[in-house]
Design a protein around this motif. Structure first.
Motif, PDB file in Angstrom:
ATOM      1  N   SER A  62       0.774  -1.034   0.030  1.00 12.82           N
ATOM      2  CA  SER A  62      -0.039   0.223   0.071  1.00 12.82           C
ATOM      3  C   SER A  62       0.983   1.185   0.027  1.00 12.82           C
ATOM      4  CB  SER A  62      -0.871   0.184   1.225  1.00 12.82           C
ATOM      5  OG  SER A  62      -1.752  -1.035   1.104  1.00 12.82           O
TER       6      SER A  62
ATOM      7  N   GLY B  49       1.182   5.129   1.316  1.00 12.55           N
ATOM      8  CA  GLY B  49       0.680   5.965   2.322  1.00 12.55           C
ATOM      9  C   GLY B  49       0.035   5.129   3.575  1.00 12.55           C
TER      10      GLY B  49
ATOM     11  N   ARG C 207      -5.717  -0.307   0.842  1.00 14.87           N
ATOM     12  CA  ARG C 207      -6.803  -0.221   0.083  1.00 14.87           C
ATOM     13  C   ARG C 207      -7.469  -1.643   0.080  1.00 14.87           C
ATOM     14  NH1 ARG C 207      -5.819   3.157  -5.243  1.00 14.87           N
ATOM     15  NH2 ARG C 207      -8.156   2.718  -5.623  1.00 14.87           N
TER      16      ARG C 207
ATOM     17  N   LEU D  87      -3.236   4.472   3.934  1.00 13.32           N
ATOM     18  CA  LEU D  87      -4.578   3.729   3.334  1.00 13.32           C
ATOM     19  C   LEU D  87      -4.055   2.375   3.036  1.00 13.32           C
ATOM     20  CD1 LEU D  87      -7.589   3.640   2.965  1.00 13.32           C
ATOM     21  CD2 LEU D  87      -7.248   4.367   0.797  1.00 13.32           C
TER      22      LEU D  87
ATOM     23  N   ARG E  14      -9.621  10.788  -1.419  1.00 15.40           N
ATOM     24  CA  ARG E  14      -8.998  10.701  -2.854  1.00 15.40           C
ATOM     25  C   ARG E  14      -9.903   9.333  -3.692  1.00 15.40           C
ATOM     26  NH1 ARG E  14      -4.145  12.321  -0.857  1.00 15.40           N
ATOM     27  NH2 ARG E  14      -3.595  10.337  -0.803  1.00 15.40           N
TER      28      ARG E  14
ATOM     29  N   ASP F 174      -6.962  12.018   4.049  1.00 13.87           N
ATOM     30  CA  ASP F 174      -6.866  12.523   2.763  1.00 13.87           C
ATOM     31  C   ASP F 174      -6.760  11.366   1.489  1.00 13.87           C
ATOM     32  OD1 ASP F 174      -6.359  14.945   3.446  1.00 13.87           O
ATOM     33  OD2 ASP F 174      -4.094  14.942   3.517  1.00 13.87           O
ATOM     34  N   ALA F 175      -6.251  10.214   1.914  1.00 14.36           N
ATOM     35  CA  ALA F 175      -6.246   9.125   1.040  1.00 14.36           C
ATOM     36  C   ALA F 175      -7.677   8.540   0.851  1.00 14.36           C
ATOM     37  CB  ALA F 175      -5.362   8.019   1.736  1.00 14.36           C
TER      38      ALA F 175
END
Length: 556
Positions: A374, A376, A380, A378, A439, A435-436
């Protein structure tokens, strides 16, 4: 002409006059590949350091995680074997005669090839790393490891042993993962311990009349113009967590042979030894750099050598403790051969334990992999760890005593007692995660949030409570944990199981307090389901705080 095979008694065989010789030969047989791999690991670390950027960083991050976890699992396996007479039921397959010579020669040649390739593709000034070169490098490293194992026993024998007796490797891997988490949590103590550690390293360096400079605010220490900043990641304080976890594992598995609570003195003594070793490591790092070996000091030495050093401290402290008469419990009398045989067969870590820890272990191992890939804050692929844990629950459900959920006020009150301070004081820096998430596309964002809420409120409480309050708490009361009365407890059992739970979570102090609360939830009515309910309600309250107030740091 080949040397004659060394005679070895089969595992679990009856004792004989040559038992001591067999034990020494067995230690050499399995200690040789371990020492070989440790030396080779250090040699590669000194030769080059892994890159810090580039298109293949997910693979590099995975390796950075895999090696410490593998080291921890190996040490965990050793401690489980030393503390338990047998972790698996049934007879073991006969161990073939030991002929290490041919495999040892091939292994050393393979390592030489691996070192040459490492130097070629990762040394300073090497061309950019390609996918083919990385694949070849990983393949030869796997071959080096397998050949080291082959010096001890045929690979087919090892594979059959792992497949048929999978529970012990799984429990060893669980110990390795817990040690890795303990190391991460210990890094948070660097801000508190940095001043004393740097002052100690400076005093040690001054014994050699070296002109030492120390900047405590910037955490800088140097000699002769060579200055280094010791950050949390490479501080070596993670060795403190390693030593404490491994000593706790050994105390738990050996409590039929050691005196409690006397054996708990190992924990502060081990912590002191780990901190002293860290002072020595930092002093050695500075001396290496000041002597002109900057690449060696700033490369693999500062981190990789630390893991090996603190692993040695953990095993060494355990070995010394086993020889301390003050800590040893007198052996119970054995009235006849039947009782002696039953004692040898009695497992220190029952095979059923694997079913209780498998769902949590699957989730943690998956999180390591998906987290490494991954970018940052986050992850996913968070849903992957929930899926793996759910599959593990389905596979082991027939081996478990399923928790029964029923409403009562104690779990609700205890959930609130954990959730309130956690929401107030437990949040990390959630800006990156916020922030992640923002987005992400609308559909993916909704799916990720839904998966995170469902996982943290349903699957995670069940997996963690099975491991810590379903297995670890009662097992610390008695090795035959499935027959322990549901409301039985000891101070040691509650403390160690809660500390283990705390190490698994960011902020071990709040995590340990939560572990105590969930242990109380189980003990009030003697129902594991009450601990699951308290845990689920607590996580639901935290999820609500994230959703309603944007406190994303509670999930970071």
């Amino acid at each position: 002409m080949s040397a004659p095979p060394l005679p070895l008694a089969p595992p679990g065989g009856a004792p004989s006059a040559s038992g001591a010789t067999a034990d020494r030969s067995g230690a050499l047989r399995w200690g040789l590949p371990a020492a070989l791999l440790a030396a080779e690991y250090l040699a590669l670390s000194i030769l080059v350091d892994l890159p810090l950027d580039g298109p293949y960083m997910p693979v590099v991050r995975t390796l950075r995680l895999a090696v410490p976890v593998a080291l921890g699992a190996a040490v965990g396996g050793v401690l489980l074997a030393r503390g338990s007479r047998s972790a698996e039921p049934g007879p073991a397959a006969p161990l073939p005669a030991w002929r290490p010579g041919p495999a040892l020669a091939v292994q050393v040649a393979a390592f030489a090839a691996a070192a040459a390739l490492t130097r070629r593709i990762l040394a300073e000034g090497a061309p950019p790393l390609t996918g083919g070169a990385l694949a070849a490098w990983l393949a030869i490293l796997v071959a080096v490891v397998l050949l080291a194992v082959r010096t001890a026993a045929p690979l087919a024998w090892v594979a059959r042993r792992v497949v048929t007796r999978w529970r012990t490797p799984l429990l060893a891997l669980a110990a390795g993962l817990l040690a890795w988490r303990g190391a991460l949590e210990a890094e948070r103590l660097w801000g508190v311990l940095s001043e004393g550690t740097l002052r100690g390293a400076a005093a040690l360096l001054r014994l050699g009349a070296a002109p030492v400079t120390v900047e405590l605010e910037e955490r800088l220490i140097g000699v002769g113009g060579f200055d280094v900043e010791i950050s949390e990641v490479c501080s070596g304080v993670d060795g403190l967590g390693l030593v404490l976890v491994f000593q706790a594992v050994w105390i738990a598995t050996s409590r039929d042979r050691v005196r409690l609570p006397r054996a708990l003195v190992l924990l502060p003594l081990g912590a002191a030894a780990a901190l002293a070793a860290n002072v020595l490591r930092i002093a050695a790092l500075v001396l290496l750099g000041a002597s002109g070996r900057e690449a060696l000091a700033l490369g693999g030495f500062h981190s990789r050598a630390g893991w090996v050093l603190f692993t040695a401290v953990a095993l060494g402290s355990v070995a010394l403790a086993e020889r301390a008469a003050w800590l040893r419990r007198a052996p119970a009398p054995r009235p006849d051969a039947t009782a002696a045989a039953a004692s040898v067969a009695a497992p220190g870590v029952p095979a059923a334990a694997a079913a209780y820890v498998a769902p949590l272990l699957g989730a943690i191992a998956t999180a390591l992999v998906t987290g490494a890939w991954s970018e940052g804050a986050l992850d996913r692929a968070y849903g992957a760890r929930i899926l793996v844990a759910g599959i593990a629950l389905l596979l082991v459900r027939r081996s478990l005593s399923p928790p029964v959920l029923s409403w009562s006020w104690p779990p609700v009150l205890l959930a609130g007692a954990v959730a309130v301070p956690w929401i107030a004081f437990g949040a990390g820096d959630g800006a990156g995660l916020a922030d992640a998430v923002a987005r992400l596309g609308p559909a993916e964002r909704a799916a990720w949030i839904a998966t995170r809420v469902a996982g943290s409120c349903l699957v995670v409480p069940l997996a963690e409570e099975l491991a810590f309050r379903g297995f670890l708490l009662p097992w610390l009361v008695s090795p035959d944990f499935e027959r322990v009365p549901p409301r039985a407890w000891t101070w040691t059992a509650v403390a160690l199981s809660s500390l283990g739970f705390g190490l698994l979570h960011g902020g071990w102090i709040l995590g340990t307090a939560a572990g105590v609360a969930f242990a109380i939830a189980r003990l009030v009515r003697g129902r594991l389901g009450d601990a699951v309910l308290a845990h689920a309600l607590c996580n639901a309250a935290i999820a609500a705080a994230v959703m309603l107030s944007g406190r994303w740091g509670l999930w970071s």
